[in-house]
Design a protein around this motif. Structure first.
Motif, PDB file in Angstrom:
ATOM      1  N   ILE A   1       0.842  -1.198   0.000  1.00 61.64           N
ATOM      2  CA  ILE A   1       0.000   0.000   0.000  1.00 61.64           C
ATOM      3  C   ILE A   1       0.877   1.247   0.000  1.00 61.64           C
ATOM      4  O   ILE A   1       0.628   2.198  -0.757  1.00 61.64           O
ATOM      5  CB  ILE A   1      -0.971  -0.013   1.199  1.00 61.64           C
ATOM      6  CG1 ILE A   1      -1.949  -1.187   1.075  1.00 61.64           C
ATOM      7  CG2 ILE A   1      -1.725   1.312   1.295  1.00 61.64           C
ATOM      8  CD1 ILE A   1      -2.858  -1.371   2.288  1.00 61.64           C
ATOM      9  N   VAL A   2       1.909   1.248   0.823  1.00 62.20           N
ATOM     10  CA  VAL A   2       2.836   2.394   0.880  1.00 62.20           C
ATOM     11  C   VAL A   2       3.481   2.607  -0.491  1.00 62.20           C
ATOM     12  O   VAL A   2       3.555   3.744  -0.989  1.00 62.20           O
ATOM     13  CB  VAL A   2       3.905   2.179   1.970  1.00 62.20           C
ATOM     14  CG1 VAL A   2       4.985   3.252   1.910  1.00 62.20           C
ATOM     15  CG2 VAL A   2       3.257   2.144   3.350  1.00 62.20           C
ATOM     16  N   ALA A   3       3.928   1.537  -1.126  1.00 55.70           N
ATOM     17  CA  ALA A   3       4.571   1.643  -2.441  1.00 55.70           C
ATOM     18  C   ALA A   3       3.582   2.128  -3.499  1.00 55.70           C
ATOM     19  O   ALA A   3       3.951   2.914  -4.379  1.00 55.70           O
ATOM     20  CB  ALA A   3       5.175   0.301  -2.846  1.00 55.70           C
ATOM     21  N   ALA A   4       2.337   1.689  -3.414  1.00 60.35           N
ATOM     22  CA  ALA A   4       1.329   2.137  -4.391  1.00 60.35           C
ATOM     23  C   ALA A   4       1.088   3.630  -4.264  1.00 60.35           C
ATOM     24  O   ALA A   4       1.016   4.347  -5.272  1.00 60.35           O
ATOM     25  CB  ALA A   4       0.031   1.358  -4.203  1.00 60.35           C
ATOM     26  N   ALA A   5       0.977   4.135  -3.026  1.00 61.78           N
ATOM     27  CA  ALA A   5       0.804   5.578  -2.837  1.00 61.78           C
ATOM     28  C   ALA A   5       2.000   6.331  -3.406  1.00 61.78           C
ATOM     29  O   ALA A   5       1.836   7.352  -4.086  1.00 61.78           O
ATOM     30  CB  ALA A   5       0.613   5.904  -1.352  1.00 61.78           C
ATOM     31  N   GLY A   6       3.200   5.816  -3.168  1.00 63.46           N
ATOM     32  CA  GLY A   6       4.404   6.451  -3.708  1.00 63.46           C
ATOM     33  C   GLY A   6       4.421   6.447  -5.219  1.00 63.46           C
ATOM     34  O   GLY A   6       4.775   7.453  -5.849  1.00 63.46           O
ATOM     35  N   ALA A   7       4.028   5.340  -5.818  1.00 60.95           N
ATOM     36  CA  ALA A   7       4.004   5.247  -7.286  1.00 60.95           C
ATOM     37  C   ALA A   7       3.002   6.224  -7.884  1.00 60.95           C
ATOM     38  O   ALA A   7       3.221   6.751  -8.980  1.00 60.95           O
ATOM     39  CB  ALA A   7       3.680   3.818  -7.713  1.00 60.95           C
ATOM     40  N   LEU A   8       1.911   6.468  -7.164  1.00 62.27           N
ATOM     41  CA  LEU A   8       0.902   7.411  -7.644  1.00 62.27           C
ATOM     42  C   LEU A   8       1.248   8.858  -7.281  1.00 62.27           C
ATOM     43  O   LEU A   8       0.613   9.787  -7.760  1.00 62.27           O
ATOM     44  CB  LEU A   8      -0.472   7.054  -7.067  1.00 62.27           C
ATOM     45  CG  LEU A   8      -1.069   5.737  -7.557  1.00 62.27           C
ATOM     46  CD1 LEU A   8      -2.256   5.337  -6.699  1.00 62.27           C
ATOM     47  CD2 LEU A   8      -1.468   5.842  -9.022  1.00 62.27           C
ATOM     48  N   GLY A   9       2.238   9.027  -6.397  1.00 65.80           N
ATOM     49  CA  GLY A   9       2.648  10.369  -5.992  1.00 65.80           C
ATOM     50  C   GLY A   9       1.624  11.065  -5.110  1.00 65.80           C
ATOM     51  O   GLY A   9       1.486  12.289  -5.177  1.00 65.80           O
ATOM     52  N   VAL A  10       0.909  10.281  -4.275  1.00 66.03           N
ATOM     53  CA  VAL A  10      -0.115  10.855  -3.401  1.00 66.03           C
ATOM     54  C   VAL A  10       0.143  10.438  -1.961  1.00 66.03           C
ATOM     55  O   VAL A  10       0.817   9.430  -1.711  1.00 66.03           O
ATOM     56  CB  VAL A  10      -1.537  10.431  -3.830  1.00 66.03           C
ATOM     57  CG1 VAL A  10      -1.851  10.925  -5.240  1.00 66.03           C
ATOM     58  CG2 VAL A  10      -1.724   8.917  -3.735  1.00 66.03           C
ATOM     59  N   PRO A  11      -0.400  11.184  -1.009  1.00 61.71           N
ATOM     60  CA  PRO A  11      -0.230  10.779   0.394  1.00 61.71           C
ATOM     61  C   PRO A  11      -1.039   9.528   0.711  1.00 61.71           C
ATOM     62  O   PRO A  11      -2.066   9.265   0.079  1.00 61.71           O
ATOM     63  CB  PRO A  11      -0.759  11.982   1.175  1.00 61.71           C
ATOM     64  CG  PRO A  11      -1.671  12.691   0.246  1.00 61.71           C
ATOM     65  CD  PRO A  11      -1.141  12.441  -1.143  1.00 61.71           C
ATOM     66  N   LEU A  12      -0.553   8.794   1.691  1.00 61.02           N
ATOM     67  CA  LEU A  12      -1.308   7.680   2.257  1.00 61.02           C
ATOM     68  C   LEU A  12      -1.879   8.182   3.576  1.00 61.02           C
ATOM     69  O   LEU A  12      -1.136   8.529   4.493  1.00 61.02           O
ATOM     70  CB  LEU A  12      -0.416   6.466   2.487  1.00 61.02           C
ATOM     71  CG  LEU A  12      -1.083   5.270   3.171  1.00 61.02           C
ATOM     72  CD1 LEU A  12      -2.264   4.759   2.352  1.00 61.02           C
ATOM     73  CD2 LEU A  12      -0.073   4.163   3.395  1.00 61.02           C
ATOM     74  N   VAL A  13      -3.195   8.257   3.646  1.00 56.27           N
ATOM     75  CA  VAL A  13      -3.896   8.750   4.822  1.00 56.27           C
ATOM     76  C   VAL A  13      -4.460   7.545   5.566  1.00 56.27           C
ATOM     77  O   VAL A  13      -5.047   6.657   4.949  1.00 56.27           O
ATOM     78  CB  VAL A  13      -5.036   9.711   4.415  1.00 56.27           C
ATOM     79  CG1 VAL A  13      -5.805  10.193   5.620  1.00 56.27           C
ATOM     80  CG2 VAL A  13      -4.482  10.876   3.618  1.00 56.27           C
ATOM     81  N   THR A  14      -4.272   7.512   6.880  1.00 58.53           N
ATOM     82  CA  THR A  14      -4.801   6.399   7.657  1.00 58.53           C
ATOM     83  C   THR A  14      -5.812   6.889   8.687  1.00 58.53           C
ATOM     84  O   THR A  14      -5.733   8.030   9.154  1.00 58.53           O
ATOM     85  CB  THR A  14      -3.683   5.617   8.367  1.00 58.53           C
ATOM     86  OG1 THR A  14      -3.040   6.467   9.312  1.00 58.53           O
ATOM     87  CG2 THR A  14      -2.673   5.067   7.377  1.00 58.53           C
ATOM     88  N   TYR A  15      -6.748   6.010   9.011  1.00 60.82           N
ATOM     89  CA  TYR A  15      -7.797   6.304   9.980  1.00 60.82           C
ATOM     90  C   TYR A  15      -7.870   5.168  10.992  1.00 60.82           C
ATOM     91  O   TYR A  15      -7.654   4.005  10.636  1.00 60.82           O
ATOM     92  CB  TYR A  15      -9.161   6.419   9.295  1.00 60.82           C
ATOM     93  CG  TYR A  15      -9.248   7.534   8.286  1.00 60.82           C
ATOM     94  CD1 TYR A  15      -9.496   8.837   8.689  1.00 60.82           C
ATOM     95  CD2 TYR A  15      -9.101   7.275   6.928  1.00 60.82           C
ATOM     96  CE1 TYR A  15      -9.588   9.867   7.754  1.00 60.82           C
ATOM     97  CE2 TYR A  15      -9.199   8.300   5.997  1.00 60.82           C
ATOM     98  CZ  TYR A  15      -9.444   9.593   6.420  1.00 60.82           C
ATOM     99  OH  TYR A  15      -9.527  10.609   5.515  1.00 60.82           O
ATOM    100  N   GLY A  16      -8.225   5.493  12.207  1.00 55.88           N
ATOM    101  CA  GLY A  16      -8.435   4.474  13.219  1.00 55.88           C
ATOM    102  C   GLY A  16      -9.637   3.613  12.888  1.00 55.88           C
ATOM    103  O   GLY A  16     -10.603   4.073  12.265  1.00 55.88           O
ATOM    104  N   ALA A  17      -9.578   2.359  13.301  1.00 58.95           N
ATOM    105  CA  ALA A  17     -10.689   1.438  13.044  1.00 58.95           C
ATOM    106  C   ALA A  17     -11.983   1.948  13.670  1.00 58.95           C
ATOM    107  O   ALA A  17     -13.069   1.790  13.081  1.00 58.95           O
ATOM    108  CB  ALA A  17     -10.346   0.049  13.574  1.00 58.95           C
TER     109      ALA A  17
END
Length: 143
Positions: free
Chosen positions: A66-82
């Motif tokens: 998931i981290v690599a996909a966000a990097g490849a797309l050049g966008v932030p990875l935003v996370t939320y609590g369950a």
């Protein structure tokens, strides 16, 4: 279409922008994540350049694919609590996902948590031999 009115400061909104919610089993490859992201974007009538963020549950925020996909797309990875994701109404809640992640939805809820409208509900990648894959994605118009 579902909407959720809780925008977050972590996502830069722009006209036509979309948020891709992503869920994945441990060890899912970036290629599998990116392939499904591209497929759901096409289904939404969007392109990778429209993505303003990938979003997921906190527990998956360091998942390498998931981290690599966000990097490849050049966008932030935003996370939320369950706990927060569990409050987001979704069309396809899952008790199996609730048991594993503490929320009945990861992909759809993460896409909607930043506010907006669901454009493509949860889709699952295709694994070997046509079996369900290791990744889920959903797309929402950025709120």
């Amino acid at each position: 279409m579902l909407t959720h009115p809780a925008p977050t400061a972590h996502i830069r909104h722009r006209p036509g922008g979309v948020i891709v919610g992503v869920g994945a089993r441990a060890g899912a490859a970036a290629g599998e994540v990116l392939a499904l992201v591209r497929a759901v974007l096409a289904e939404a009538g969007s392109c990778p350049g429209d993505v303003v963020a990938l979003a997921t549950v906190d527990a998956k925020g360091r998942e390498p694919g998931i981290v690599a996909a966000a990097g490849a797309l050049g966008v932030p990875l935003v996370t939320y609590g369950a706990g927060l994701l569990a409050t987001v109404p979704v069309p396809r809640p899952s008790e199996r996902v609730r048991a594993a992640a503490g929320t009945p939805s990861v992909a759809e809820a993460a896409a909607l948590a930043g506010g907006g409208e669901l454009l493509v509900p949860k889709r699952v990648s295709v694994g070997a031999g046509g079996a369900p894959g290791r990744v889920t994605c959903a797309v929402a118009r950025a709120g």
